[in-house]
Design an enzyme around this catalytic site. Structure first.
Site, mmCIF file in Angstrom:
data_model
loop_
_atom_site.group_PDB
_atom_site.id
_atom_site.type_symbol
_atom_site.label_atom_id
_atom_site.label_comp_id
_atom_site.label_asym_id
_atom_site.label_seq_id
_atom_site.Cartn_x
_atom_site.Cartn_y
_atom_site.Cartn_z
ATOM 1 N N ASP A 98 7.215 1.085 -4.092
ATOM 2 C CA ASP A 98 7.296 2.168 -3.116
ATOM 3 C C ASP A 98 8.261 3.173 -3.193
ATOM 4 O OD1 ASP A 98 6.120 3.622 -1.318
ATOM 5 O OD2 ASP A 98 7.245 2.303 0.273
ATOM 6 N N CYS A 208 -11.026 9.765 1.845
ATOM 7 C CA CYS A 208 -11.187 10.039 0.472
ATOM 8 C C CYS A 208 -11.458 9.110 -0.278
ATOM 9 C CB CYS A 208 -9.984 11.056 0.048
ATOM 10 S SG CYS A 208 -8.153 10.096 0.301
#
Length: 264
Positions: A98, A208
């Site tokens: 991350d 999405c």
């Protein structure tokens, strides 16, 4: 030996030459931990998708339903590194995830693990976009994995479905993305408030990804750690161990109140 260690502890992995990404490194504090003579980035994928029927009634993004992935992935990659260091004592192995200097999507695509979607997310050939990415940067040189297609199938469904129009044929404006709006501190505009209220999502946005054809008929094999302490609802009074805890109580509480207001 490397394949044996990786296959036992990571569901899917590939090798990206460090030379491919060294000019794309992200400036962050963790960048200083990259080994001086880095040769290879071992890219590891950790699936978290539980199956569509497991998210009924959820008011947060799927990645936030499971326990904080930072802790889980760091622990798993540390275990991998310990074993690799034992097998190859003359080499360095350093983990990242991350908040990483490694351009994760680019590295994962070049490691032959999948493609990049128009929403900027990585899409695994096996697990779709429902994966967390972790990396091990090492001084040991491994053969570069073969990579196929770089981009998604370009169907345009995510472009049409995006509620803020942030996704276009050429990419995504992350500033106006609904997921980003749910994470913004302070007072929101009336338009932003309505977007959250209409979405029914307190944290993040999966629209999405939900419409993406490449997320259909995927392999459902979540890491065991992600099947425990599953929480479908955000709780401003119980943030510990959740991926959204870093943003603090006020933002979560504000979004919860917006959804309550929308129902009243």
């Amino acid at each position: 030996m490397t394949d044996k260690i990786l296959s036992e502890l990571t569901p899917q992995y590939g090798f990206c030459s460090f030379a491919k990404i060294q000019d794309r490194l992200i400036d962050c504090r963790a960048k200083s931990r990259i080994p001086e003579n880095a040769k290879t980035v071992i890219v590891c994928l950790f699936p978290y998708f539980l199956g569509n029927d497991k998210y009924d009634g959820s008011d947060i993004s799927k990645y936030a339903v499971v326990p904080d992935y930072h802790d889980t992935i760091t622990a798993r990659l540390t275990e991998v590194c310990d074993k690799l260091k034992e097998a190859f004592p003359d080499e360095e192995f350093v983990t990242f995830t991350d908040n990483s200097p490694i351009p994760e999507v680019f590295a994962a695509v070049n490691a032959g693990l999948g493609v990049r979607g128009k929403n900027s997310l990585f899409i695994s050939h096996e697990y779709g976009s429902w994966v967390f990415i972790g990396e091990i940067v090492t001084t040991k040189e491994y053969p570069q994995s073969s990579a196929g297609a770089v981009d998604c199938m370009n169907c345009g469904k995510c472009v049409k479905a995006c509620p803020t129009g942030s996704i276009t044929e050429s990419g995504i404006n992350t500033d106006t993305c609904l997921s980003n709006i749910t994470q913004c501190k302070g007072e929101l505009s009336e338009t932003e408030k309505k977007l959250i209220m209409d979405s029914g999502c307190i944290w993040g946005c999966d629209i999405c990804q939900n419409v993406c054809p490449m997320n259909k008929n995927i392999k459902i094999n979540p890491l065991e750690a992600f099947t425990k302490d599953v929480r479908l609802k955000a709780d401003a009074d119980n943030l510990e161990g959740r991926a959204y805890a870093w943003r603090g109580r006020k933002v979560i509480e504000r979004n919860i109140n917006l959804l309550k207001e929308n129902k009243s």
